[in-house]
Design a protein around this motif. Structure first.
Motif, PDB file in Angstrom:
ATOM      1  N   LEU A  37      -4.117 -41.942  61.105  1.00  0.00           N
ATOM      2  CA  LEU A  37      -3.670 -42.217  59.740  1.00  0.00           C
ATOM      3  C   LEU A  37      -2.340 -41.524  59.455  1.00  0.00           C
ATOM      4  N   ARG A  48       0.085 -46.057  52.026  1.00  0.00           N
ATOM      5  CA  ARG A  48      -1.261 -45.660  52.430  1.00  0.00           C
ATOM      6  C   ARG A  48      -2.174 -46.870  52.619  1.00  0.00           C
ATOM      7  N   ALA A  51      -1.337 -48.443  55.924  1.00  0.00           N
ATOM      8  CA  ALA A  51      -1.742 -47.544  57.013  1.00  0.00           C
ATOM      9  C   ALA A  51      -3.260 -47.599  57.215  1.00  0.00           C
ATOM     10  N   GLU A  52      -4.005 -47.601  56.116  1.00  0.00           N
ATOM     11  CA  GLU A  52      -5.465 -47.669  56.223  1.00  0.00           C
ATOM     12  C   GLU A  52      -5.923 -49.018  56.783  1.00  0.00           C
ATOM     13  N   LEU A  55      -5.367 -48.822  60.502  1.00  0.00           N
ATOM     14  CA  LEU A  55      -6.388 -47.947  61.078  1.00  0.00           C
ATOM     15  C   LEU A  55      -7.729 -48.676  61.180  1.00  0.00           C
TER      16      LEU A  55
END
Length: 189
Positions: A37, A48, A51-52, A55
Motif C-alpha cells: 500500500l 488512496r 492504491a487500495e 492492492l
C-alpha cells in the motif's frame, strides 16, 4: 480411452479452480499489505482509493494463483510487487485511453451563475435611461456602442461627418453618466 480423457479434463478443471486458502491470503496481507500500500500510494501520487484498488486486485491474483505462493507467504513479496506494478501500469494505460474528466464540480454547482433575465432587465434600464437623451446623441450611442460600428461606419449610417460622430459620442456619454448614476447603474456607463 474416452474415460481417461474425461478424467484428465476433470482433473484440469479441478486444478484451474484451485485457490489460495483464506489463512494464507490473510497472512500475505498481514506480511506485505502495508508495504504494498505504501509503494502504491507513491505510484498513484497519494490517491488512496486507487492504491487500495490495485492492492485488492494484487491479492485477488494471488488468491487465484496459489502456485505463485509455493514457497510460502513470507517469500512472496517480490512476486506481489511485480503483480502490483503490472496492475498499476494497466490502470494508468486505461486512464490515458479514457477521456479526461474536466472538473469535480457538478452542473448544479454552476447553476444560477448566469441568469439571462438579468441581462434583459439591464438592457431595459439602459433603454429607459437612453430615452432621456436627445435623439442625435442616442443614435450615435446605438451605432457605436450597441451595434459596434466604427466612427467612420456610424458617420455613413447617420449621414454626418466623422468629427460630428466623435463630438456627439463625447457629449452623449457625458449626458448619460448622471442619468445612470441617478438610477443606481453607475457601473453600466
Amino acid at each position: 480411452m474416452e474415460a481417461a480423457a474425461a478424467d484428465e479434463g476433470t482433473a484440469r478443471a479441478g486444478q484451474a479452480r484451485a485457490t489460495l486458502d483464506q489463512e494464507t491470503l490473510a497472512e500475505l496481507y498481514r506480511l506485505h499489505g502495508p508495504y504494498l500500500l505504501r509503494a502504491l500510494l507513491r505510484v498513484t501520487s497519494g490517491d488512496r482509493g486507487k492504491a487500495e484498488d490495485i492492492l485488492q486486485e494484487t491479492l485477488l491474483r494471488a488468491w487465484k494463483n496459489p502456485a505463485a505462493i509455493h514457497r510460502g507467504p513470507e517469500h512472496s513479496r517480490p512476486w506481489l510487487f511485480t503483480v502490483a506494478r503490472r496492475i498499476a501500469i494497466d490502470h494508468f494505460r486505461m486512464q490515458a485511453a479514457r477521456a479526461q474528466e474536466v472538473a469535480d464540480d457538478s452542473p448544479e454547482d454552476h447553476a444560477g451563475t448566469h441568469d439571462p433575465y438579468d441581462e434583459v432587465l439591464a438592457a431595459r434600464d439602459i433603454e429607459v435611461a437612453m430615452a432621456e437623451l436627445q435623439p442625435h446623441h442616442r443614435d450615435v450611442l446605438v451605432e457605436l456602442h450597441m451595434k459596434g460600428r466604427s466612427m467612420a461606419e456610424a458617420a455613413v449610417v447617420l449621414g454626418v461627418p466623422v468629427g460630428t460622430v466623435k463630438s456627439r459620442n463625447f457629449y452623449a456619454v457625458r449626458a448619460l453618466r448622471p442619468i445612470l448614476e441617478a438610477k443606481g447603474m453607475a457601473g453600466a456607463g
